[in-house]
Design a protein around this motif. Sequence first.
Motif, PDB file in Angstrom:
ATOM      1  N   GLY A  59       0.777  -1.224   0.000  1.00 17.07           N
ATOM      2  CA  GLY A  59       0.000   0.000   0.000  1.00 17.07           C
ATOM      3  C   GLY A  59       0.812   1.278   0.000  1.00 17.07           C
ATOM      4  N   ARG A  60       2.112   1.188  -0.148  1.00 15.86           N
ATOM      5  CA  ARG A  60       2.975   2.372  -0.103  1.00 15.86           C
ATOM      6  C   ARG A  60       3.446   2.776  -1.497  1.00 15.86           C
ATOM      7  NH1 ARG A  60       6.780  -0.475   4.285  1.00 15.86           N
ATOM      8  NH2 ARG A  60       5.670   0.108   6.168  1.00 15.86           N
ATOM      9  N   VAL A  61       3.594   4.071  -1.692  1.00 15.61           N
ATOM     10  CA  VAL A  61       4.377   4.612  -2.794  1.00 15.61           C
ATOM     11  C   VAL A  61       5.632   5.119  -2.104  1.00 15.61           C
ATOM     12  CG1 VAL A  61       4.537   6.327  -4.626  1.00 15.61           C
ATOM     13  CG2 VAL A  61       2.326   5.258  -4.105  1.00 15.61           C
ATOM     14  N   ALA A  62       6.789   4.582  -2.485  1.00 13.98           N
ATOM     15  CA  ALA A  62       7.993   4.870  -1.713  1.00 13.98           C
ATOM     16  C   ALA A  62       9.260   4.767  -2.550  1.00 13.98           C
ATOM     17  CB  ALA A  62       8.083   3.890  -0.540  1.00 13.98           C
ATOM     18  N   LEU A  63      10.300   5.362  -2.011  1.00 18.45           N
ATOM     19  CA  LEU A  63      11.656   5.171  -2.520  1.00 18.45           C
ATOM     20  C   LEU A  63      12.403   4.321  -1.517  1.00 18.45           C
ATOM     21  CD1 LEU A  63      12.779   8.760  -3.592  1.00 18.45           C
ATOM     22  CD2 LEU A  63      12.328   6.812  -5.093  1.00 18.45           C
ATOM     23  N   TRP A  64      13.213   3.425  -2.029  1.00 13.31           N
ATOM     24  CA  TRP A  64      14.176   2.710  -1.203  1.00 13.31           C
ATOM     25  C   TRP A  64      15.525   3.271  -1.594  1.00 13.31           C
ATOM     26  CZ3 TRP A  64      12.799  -3.205  -1.743  1.00 13.31           C
ATOM     27  CH2 TRP A  64      11.518  -3.434  -1.233  1.00 13.31           C
ATOM     28  N   CYS A  65      16.249   3.819  -0.630  1.00 16.86           N
ATOM     29  CA  CYS A  65      17.490   4.527  -0.921  1.00 16.86           C
ATOM     30  C   CYS A  65      18.639   4.024  -0.065  1.00 16.86           C
ATOM     31  CB  CYS A  65      17.325   6.019  -0.628  1.00 16.86           C
ATOM     32  SG  CYS A  65      16.063   6.844  -1.599  1.00 16.86           S
ATOM     33  N   ALA A  66      19.797   3.867  -0.711  1.00 16.45           N
ATOM     34  CA  ALA A  66      21.015   3.607   0.049  1.00 16.45           C
ATOM     35  C   ALA A  66      21.210   4.789   0.993  1.00 16.45           C
ATOM     36  CB  ALA A  66      22.206   3.469  -0.893  1.00 16.45           C
ATOM     37  N   ALA A  67      21.854   4.543   2.114  1.00 19.53           N
ATOM     38  CA  ALA A  67      22.058   5.622   3.084  1.00 19.53           C
ATOM     39  C   ALA A  67      23.417   5.456   3.756  1.00 19.53           C
ATOM     40  CB  ALA A  67      20.949   5.598   4.135  1.00 19.53           C
ATOM     41  N   PRO A  68      24.004   6.571   4.144  1.00 18.84           N
ATOM     42  CA  PRO A  68      25.268   6.491   4.891  1.00 18.84           C
ATOM     43  C   PRO A  68      25.064   5.748   6.208  1.00 18.84           C
ATOM     44  CG  PRO A  68      24.801   8.756   4.204  1.00 18.84           C
ATOM     45  CD  PRO A  68      23.578   7.942   3.910  1.00 18.84           C
ATOM     46  N   ASP A  69      26.130   5.164   6.724  1.00 16.32           N
ATOM     47  CA  ASP A  69      26.063   4.440   7.993  1.00 16.32           C
ATOM     48  C   ASP A  69      25.424   5.290   9.083  1.00 16.32           C
ATOM     49  OD1 ASP A  69      27.274   2.199   6.918  1.00 16.32           O
ATOM     50  OD2 ASP A  69      29.290   2.747   7.593  1.00 16.32           O
ATOM     51  N   GLY A  70      24.484   4.699   9.795  1.00 17.29           N
ATOM     52  CA  GLY A  70      23.854   5.341  10.931  1.00 17.29           C
ATOM     53  C   GLY A  70      22.659   6.226  10.611  1.00 17.29           C
ATOM     54  N   ASP A  81       6.715   8.557  10.445  1.00 16.45           N
ATOM     55  CA  ASP A  81       5.607   8.637   9.495  1.00 16.45           C
ATOM     56  C   ASP A  81       6.115   8.667   8.051  1.00 16.45           C
ATOM     57  OD1 ASP A  81       6.687  11.159  10.315  1.00 16.45           O
ATOM     58  OD2 ASP A  81       5.029  12.172   9.297  1.00 16.45           O
ATOM     59  N   LEU A  82       7.357   9.094   7.846  1.00 24.55           N
ATOM     60  CA  LEU A  82       7.935   9.166   6.501  1.00 24.55           C
ATOM     61  C   LEU A  82       8.931   8.054   6.207  1.00 24.55           C
ATOM     62  CD1 LEU A  82       8.701  12.975   5.942  1.00 24.55           C
ATOM     63  CD2 LEU A  82       6.793  11.638   5.047  1.00 24.55           C
ATOM     64  N   TYR A  83       9.727   7.679   7.197  1.00 20.56           N
ATOM     65  CA  TYR A  83      10.823   6.738   6.973  1.00 20.56           C
ATOM     66  C   TYR A  83      10.551   5.384   7.621  1.00 20.56           C
ATOM     67  CZ  TYR A  83      13.490  10.699   5.283  1.00 20.56           C
ATOM     68  OH  TYR A  83      13.921  11.767   4.556  1.00 20.56           O
ATOM     69  N   TYR A  84      11.050   4.336   6.990  1.00 24.75           N
ATOM     70  CA  TYR A  84      10.902   2.978   7.518  1.00 24.75           C
ATOM     71  C   TYR A  84      12.049   2.119   6.994  1.00 24.75           C
ATOM     72  CZ  TYR A  84       9.043   1.740   2.899  1.00 24.75           C
ATOM     73  OH  TYR A  84       8.897   1.544   1.549  1.00 24.75           O
ATOM     74  N   VAL A  85      12.155   0.915   7.541  1.00 25.92           N
ATOM     75  CA  VAL A  85      13.161  -0.049   7.092  1.00 25.92           C
ATOM     76  C   VAL A  85      12.542  -0.846   5.948  1.00 25.92           C
ATOM     77  CG1 VAL A  85      14.591  -2.038   7.725  1.00 25.92           C
ATOM     78  CG2 VAL A  85      14.170  -0.213   9.401  1.00 25.92           C
ATOM     79  N   PRO A  86      13.077  -0.713   4.734  1.00 30.65           N
ATOM     80  CA  PRO A  86      12.495  -1.429   3.590  1.00 30.65           C
ATOM     81  C   PRO A  86      12.881  -2.909   3.587  1.00 30.65           C
ATOM     82  CG  PRO A  86      14.384  -0.156   2.879  1.00 30.65           C
ATOM     83  CD  PRO A  86      14.185   0.156   4.339  1.00 30.65           C
ATOM     84  N   ALA A  87      12.031  -3.693   2.944  1.00 29.86           N
ATOM     85  CA  ALA A  87      12.309  -5.128   2.787  1.00 29.86           C
ATOM     86  C   ALA A  87      13.583  -5.319   1.964  1.00 29.86           C
ATOM     87  CB  ALA A  87      11.128  -5.803   2.098  1.00 29.86           C
ATOM     88  N   TYR A  88      14.220  -6.444   2.149  1.00 24.73           N
ATOM     89  CA  TYR A  88      15.366  -6.904   1.353  1.00 24.73           C
ATOM     90  C   TYR A  88      16.647  -6.101   1.536  1.00 24.73           C
ATOM     91  CZ  TYR A  88      11.410  -9.127  -0.919  1.00 24.73           C
ATOM     92  OH  TYR A  88      10.247  -9.808  -1.154  1.00 24.73           O
ATOM     93  N   VAL A  89      16.567  -4.777   1.576  1.00 23.61           N
ATOM     94  CA  VAL A  89      17.786  -3.963   1.655  1.00 23.61           C
ATOM     95  C   VAL A  89      17.899  -3.204   2.974  1.00 23.61           C
ATOM     96  CG1 VAL A  89      18.105  -3.725  -0.835  1.00 23.61           C
ATOM     97  CG2 VAL A  89      16.628  -2.096   0.373  1.00 23.61           C
ATOM     98  N   GLY A  90      16.888  -3.284   3.802  1.00 24.59           N
ATOM     99  CA  GLY A  90      16.921  -2.589   5.085  1.00 24.59           C
ATOM    100  C   GLY A  90      18.068  -3.035   5.964  1.00 24.59           C
ATOM    101  N   HIS A  91      18.396  -4.313   5.920  1.00 29.31           N
ATOM    102  CA  HIS A  91      19.506  -4.813   6.746  1.00 29.31           C
ATOM    103  C   HIS A  91      20.856  -4.256   6.293  1.00 29.31           C
ATOM    104  CE1 HIS A  91      19.808  -7.587   3.343  1.00 29.31           C
ATOM    105  NE2 HIS A  91      21.040  -7.836   3.749  1.00 29.31           N
ATOM    106  N   LEU A  92      20.892  -3.662   5.097  1.00 28.02           N
ATOM    107  CA  LEU A  92      22.116  -3.035   4.585  1.00 28.02           C
ATOM    108  C   LEU A  92      22.188  -1.550   4.961  1.00 28.02           C
ATOM    109  CD1 LEU A  92      22.062  -4.600   1.001  1.00 28.02           C
ATOM    110  CD2 LEU A  92      23.464  -5.317   2.955  1.00 28.02           C
ATOM    111  N   GLY A  93      21.190  -1.088   5.715  1.00 28.73           N
ATOM    112  CA  GLY A  93      21.163   0.300   6.147  1.00 28.73           C
ATOM    113  C   GLY A  93      20.362   1.216   5.248  1.00 28.73           C
ATOM    114  N   TRP A  94      19.725   0.654   4.207  1.00 31.77           N
ATOM    115  CA  TRP A  94      18.916   1.476   3.300  1.00 31.77           C
ATOM    116  C   TRP A  94      17.695   2.002   4.044  1.00 31.77           C
ATOM    117  CZ3 TRP A  94      18.564   0.841  -2.542  1.00 31.77           C
ATOM    118  CH2 TRP A  94      19.818   0.498  -3.088  1.00 31.77           C
TER     119      TRP A  94
END
Length: 139
Positions: A59-70, A81-94
């Motif tokens: 149900g989301r329209v979203a971007l999954w983005c790489a992010a600097p550590d931390g 309300d805006l940010y969350y841990v995305p599936a598949y790449v969240g464990h990489l810090g995205w």
Amino acid sequence: MDNKEIVPVHEDEVLLEKIRAYCLSLPDTSERVSHGAPTFFINGKRSFTQYHNNHHGDGRVALWCAAPDGLQSTLIEASPDLYYVPAYVGHLGWIGLRLDRNVEWQEIVRALSDAYLARASEKQKQKLFDSKALLLPDS
């Protein structure tokens, strides 16, 4: 576009075009569908962001983005309300950035820029800074 413009949810195709234009303006970038989503790459190899519309029915329209550590935990704590841990790449810090909320274009550009910088080589970062420097007015 004014940096304070709010992106309406119902205009996700317009939004994708704006995201596409921004991402492809960065040095050495390209786009192709990867894992069913428009994905932006550096040198055709290193992905730095994906655009998702209702990924696996979430149900989301979203971007999954790489992010600097931390940055992931900082953003999620500050704006859950805006940010969350995305599936598949969240464990990489995205990060996941919800576009179906009243997100400002400036916030989207910040996430895309951070994603690019998190994945770009030093040479590509220098190209980016050099090109942006050309756009700055003389002081």
